[in-house]
Design a protein around this motif. Structure first.
Motif, PDB file in Angstrom:
ATOM      1  N   GLN A 144      -3.181   6.895  -5.077  1.00  0.00           N
ATOM      2  CA  GLN A 144      -4.536   6.331  -5.139  1.00  0.00           C
ATOM      3  C   GLN A 144      -4.551   4.864  -4.694  1.00  0.00           C
ATOM      4  N   ALA A 145      -3.437   4.192  -4.911  1.00  0.00           N
ATOM      5  CA  ALA A 145      -3.376   2.749  -4.605  1.00  0.00           C
ATOM      6  C   ALA A 145      -3.099   2.472  -3.124  1.00  0.00           C
ATOM      7  N   ILE A 146      -2.728   3.501  -2.367  1.00  0.00           N
ATOM      8  CA  ILE A 146      -2.409   3.294  -0.948  1.00  0.00           C
ATOM      9  C   ILE A 146      -3.675   3.496  -0.126  1.00  0.00           C
ATOM     10  N   SER A 147      -3.920   2.574   0.803  1.00  0.00           N
ATOM     11  CA  SER A 147      -5.081   2.790   1.677  1.00  0.00           C
ATOM     12  C   SER A 147      -4.740   2.363   3.100  1.00  0.00           C
ATOM     13  N   GLY A 148      -5.490   2.906   4.045  1.00  0.00           N
ATOM     14  CA  GLY A 148      -5.360   2.506   5.442  1.00  0.00           C
ATOM     15  C   GLY A 148      -4.220   3.171   6.177  1.00  0.00           C
ATOM     16  N   VAL A 149      -3.607   4.178   5.563  1.00  0.00           N
ATOM     17  CA  VAL A 149      -2.453   4.811   6.168  1.00  0.00           C
ATOM     18  C   VAL A 149      -2.388   6.253   5.645  1.00  0.00           C
ATOM     19  N   THR A 150      -1.787   7.158   6.405  1.00  0.00           N
ATOM     20  CA  THR A 150      -1.691   8.555   5.943  1.00  0.00           C
ATOM     21  C   THR A 150      -0.692   8.666   4.804  1.00  0.00           C
ATOM     22  N   VAL A 151      -1.105   9.332   3.721  1.00  0.00           N
ATOM     23  CA  VAL A 151      -0.200   9.546   2.574  1.00  0.00           C
ATOM     24  C   VAL A 151       0.011  11.044   2.381  1.00  0.00           C
ATOM     25  N   THR A 230       5.479  -3.597  10.670  1.00  0.00           N
ATOM     26  CA  THR A 230       4.071  -3.239  10.804  1.00  0.00           C
ATOM     27  C   THR A 230       3.498  -2.723   9.482  1.00  0.00           C
ATOM     28  N   ASN A 231       4.333  -2.074   8.665  1.00  0.00           N
ATOM     29  CA  ASN A 231       3.792  -1.319   7.520  1.00  0.00           C
ATOM     30  C   ASN A 231       4.046  -1.879   6.128  1.00  0.00           C
ATOM     31  N   SER A 232       4.892  -2.885   6.003  1.00  0.00           N
ATOM     32  CA  SER A 232       5.206  -3.311   4.639  1.00  0.00           C
ATOM     33  C   SER A 232       3.975  -3.903   3.944  1.00  0.00           C
ATOM     34  N   GLY A 233       2.992  -4.350   4.730  1.00  0.00           N
ATOM     35  CA  GLY A 233       1.736  -4.849   4.139  1.00  0.00           C
ATOM     36  C   GLY A 233       1.043  -3.773   3.313  1.00  0.00           C
ATOM     37  N   HIS A 234       1.125  -2.512   3.772  1.00  0.00           N
ATOM     38  CA  HIS A 234       0.492  -1.421   3.017  1.00  0.00           C
ATOM     39  C   HIS A 234       1.193  -1.235   1.668  1.00  0.00           C
ATOM     40  N   ALA A 235       2.512  -1.388   1.668  1.00  0.00           N
ATOM     41  CA  ALA A 235       3.254  -1.254   0.407  1.00  0.00           C
ATOM     42  C   ALA A 235       2.867  -2.397  -0.535  1.00  0.00           C
ATOM     43  N   LYS A 236       2.735  -3.601   0.011  1.00  0.00           N
ATOM     44  CA  LYS A 236       2.374  -4.748  -0.838  1.00  0.00           C
ATOM     45  C   LYS A 236       0.961  -4.572  -1.405  1.00  0.00           C
ATOM     46  N   SER A 237       0.043  -4.036  -0.579  1.00  0.00           N
ATOM     47  CA  SER A 237      -1.326  -3.805  -1.086  1.00  0.00           C
ATOM     48  C   SER A 237      -1.313  -2.749  -2.180  1.00  0.00           C
ATOM     49  N   MET A 238      -0.478  -1.718  -1.994  1.00  0.00           N
ATOM     50  CA  MET A 238      -0.379  -0.685  -3.038  1.00  0.00           C
ATOM     51  C   MET A 238       0.066  -1.320  -4.356  1.00  0.00           C
ATOM     52  N   ILE A 239       1.095  -2.159  -4.291  1.00  0.00           N
ATOM     53  CA  ILE A 239       1.619  -2.791  -5.518  1.00  0.00           C
ATOM     54  C   ILE A 239       0.522  -3.629  -6.177  1.00  0.00           C
ATOM     55  N   ALA A 240      -0.254  -4.332  -5.360  1.00  0.00           N
ATOM     56  CA  ALA A 240      -1.301  -5.202  -5.909  1.00  0.00           C
ATOM     57  C   ALA A 240      -2.374  -4.401  -6.640  1.00  0.00           C
ATOM     58  N   ARG A 241      -2.612  -3.154  -6.216  1.00  0.00           N
ATOM     59  CA  ARG A 241      -3.679  -2.348  -6.839  1.00  0.00           C
ATOM     60  C   ARG A 241      -3.206  -1.596  -8.087  1.00  0.00           C
ATOM     61  N   LEU A 242      -1.905  -1.479  -8.272  1.00  0.00           N
ATOM     62  CA  LEU A 242      -1.394  -0.621  -9.353  1.00  0.00           C
ATOM     63  C   LEU A 242      -1.765  -1.077 -10.760  1.00  0.00           C
ATOM     64  N   PRO A 243      -1.697  -2.384 -11.076  1.00  0.00           N
ATOM     65  CA  PRO A 243      -2.004  -2.776 -12.459  1.00  0.00           C
ATOM     66  C   PRO A 243      -3.401  -2.336 -12.884  1.00  0.00           C
ATOM     67  N   ALA A 244      -4.378  -2.492 -12.013  1.00  0.00           N
ATOM     68  CA  ALA A 244      -5.744  -2.096 -12.381  1.00  0.00           C
ATOM     69  C   ALA A 244      -5.812  -0.585 -12.603  1.00  0.00           C
ATOM     70  N   LEU A 245      -5.059   0.167 -11.830  1.00  0.00           N
ATOM     71  CA  LEU A 245      -5.095   1.634 -11.967  1.00  0.00           C
ATOM     72  C   LEU A 245      -4.348   2.110 -13.208  1.00  0.00           C
ATOM     73  N   LEU A 246      -3.240   1.447 -13.521  1.00  0.00           N
ATOM     74  CA  LEU A 246      -2.416   1.921 -14.649  1.00  0.00           C
ATOM     75  C   LEU A 246      -2.925   1.393 -15.990  1.00  0.00           C
ATOM     76  N   GLY A 247      -3.535   0.200 -15.968  1.00  0.00           N
ATOM     77  CA  GLY A 247      -4.071  -0.371 -17.208  1.00  0.00           C
ATOM     78  C   GLY A 247      -2.998  -1.079 -18.022  1.00  0.00           C
ATOM     79  N   ALA A 248      -3.474  -1.943 -18.936  1.00  0.00           N
ATOM     80  CA  ALA A 248      -2.556  -2.787 -19.701  1.00  0.00           C
ATOM     81  C   ALA A 248      -1.860  -2.045 -20.829  1.00  0.00           C
ATOM     82  N   SER A 249      -2.459  -0.930 -21.274  1.00  0.00           N
ATOM     83  CA  SER A 249      -1.770  -0.176 -22.317  1.00  0.00           C
ATOM     84  C   SER A 249      -1.706   1.287 -21.912  1.00  0.00           C
ATOM     85  N   ARG A 250      -0.748   1.995 -22.452  1.00  0.00           N
ATOM     86  CA  ARG A 250      -0.566   3.390 -22.052  1.00  0.00           C
ATOM     87  C   ARG A 250      -0.212   4.269 -23.246  1.00  0.00           C
ATOM     88  N   ALA A 251      -0.615   5.520 -23.132  1.00  0.00           N
ATOM     89  CA  ALA A 251      -0.270   6.528 -24.134  1.00  0.00           C
ATOM     90  C   ALA A 251       1.108   7.078 -23.761  1.00  0.00           C
TER      91      ALA A 251
END
Ligand SMILES: CSC[C@H]1O[C@H](OP(=O)(O)O)[C@H](O)[C@@H]1O
Ligand SMILES: Nc1ncnc2[nH]cnc12
Length: 288
Positions: A144-151, A230-251
């Motif tokens: 979900q955190a990856i965008s702009g590239v085929t996954v 060319t592509n490591s920017g997509h990996a960095k963007s994915m990492i940047a989006r993960l905290p919001a997706l995973l949340g600060a606490s988890r079950a």
């Protein structure tokens, strides 16, 4: 029971640093398994603690066989990580996974042979299940955190020892076995993450067609680096989006990754080696 999320990221070839962590500092972590690949960059992103470790060390000093996999996983666990995202370069073994694509790996064929593969052994024997070696919840968040590239969701990663790339006959054989991508580093990393009761997801970036493809030449490092640049920017963007997706606490993990040791230890309490038990403090302290 809720617990605080801490995201660990292991960066592979082409990913040696990440920007944007609040309060970031490189910290030296000592482990009973030796030194990790490098210091670990620790900070917060969107309020969620994060730790970043370059798998080959900054400057790419370590070859795949020399990466201290046990120390790396122990260090991330010791820092408090609950979730580990492995980012890697890989070759494609299929015509429809092309350079630039990302794959959320969910299976492995482990052909590595010159690495320490377990935290357990004489004096404390344990057998965890790796039937499903990655965490589907974490893999879905990465997708979900990856965008702009085929996954591609799902894929089997053939882990080879290296450091040489495969022969053409090996590459053809791995294709016949049903492997989708090939790399040198996800094993024993994934197995050790399971022993450490960490949720683990593997995100791989396709950099080449290895050497099986009739209309592409054999892989070389220049090709890999060109695609990574060319592509490591997509990996960095994915990492940047993960905290919001995973949340600060988890079950607790719905797939049981965080309880992998519940029924795994075979050695009778009276027969356990106190020295090994001491080394297992971070990895298995929950059940020892
Ligand atoms: C430079 S190609 C070979 C190298 O790249 C991959 O590393 P990583 O998985 O850490 O991204 C591959 O596995 C090899 O180690
Ligand atoms: N073709 C390949 N084989 C093994 N590891 C790789 N890493 C990137 N491309 C690779």
């Amino acid at each position: 029971m809720q617990m605080e999320t801490m995201i660990g990221v292991i960066g592979g070839s082409g990913l040696y640093d990440i920007a944007g962590l609040e309060g970031a500092s490189w910290v030296k972590v000592k482990t009973p398994w030796g030194a990790p690949s490098d210091q670990i960059l620790v900070g917060r992103l969107d309020g969620v603690p994060m730790a970043f470790l370059p798998r080959h060390g900054r400057g790419h000093r370590l070859s795949p066989s020399d990466v201290p996999y046990r120390a790396n996983i122990d260090a991330l666990k010791r820092l408090g990580c609950t979730d580990v995202i492995s980012v890697s370069a890989c070759g494609s073994l299929r015509a429809d996974y092309v350079p630039g694509d990302f794959v959320i790996v969910d299976q492995f064929i482990d052909r590595t042979f010159a690495r320490e593969k377990s935290f357990f052994g004489a004096g404390c024997v344990a057998h965890v299940s790796v039937a499903d070696p990655t965490c589907p919840r974490l893999g879905a968040a990465c997708a979900q955190a990856i965008s702009g590239v085929t996954v591609h969701i799902g894929g089997t990663y053939l882990a080879m020892e290296g450091p040489q790339f495969s022969t053409r006959a090996e590459s053809q054989m791995y294709r016949a076995w049903g492997a989708d991508v090939i790399g040198m580093t996800n094993m024993p990393e994934a197995k050790l993450a399971r022993e450490a009761e960490l949720c683990y997801a593997s995100v791989v970036m396709v950099t080449d067609f290895d050497c099986w493809h009739e209309s592409h030449g054999a892989v070389d490092v220049a090709q890999v680096i060109a695609t990574l640049t060319t592509n490591s920017g997509h990996a960095k963007s994915m990492i940047a989006r993960l905290p919001a997706l995973l949340g600060a606490s988890r079950a607790p993990c719905p797939h049981g990754c965080d309880r992998a040791l519940d029924h795994a230890i075979m050695t009778a309490p009276t027969a356990r080696d106190p020295d090994l038990l001491a080394k297992l403090d971070a990895i298995a302290g929950r059940v020892l």
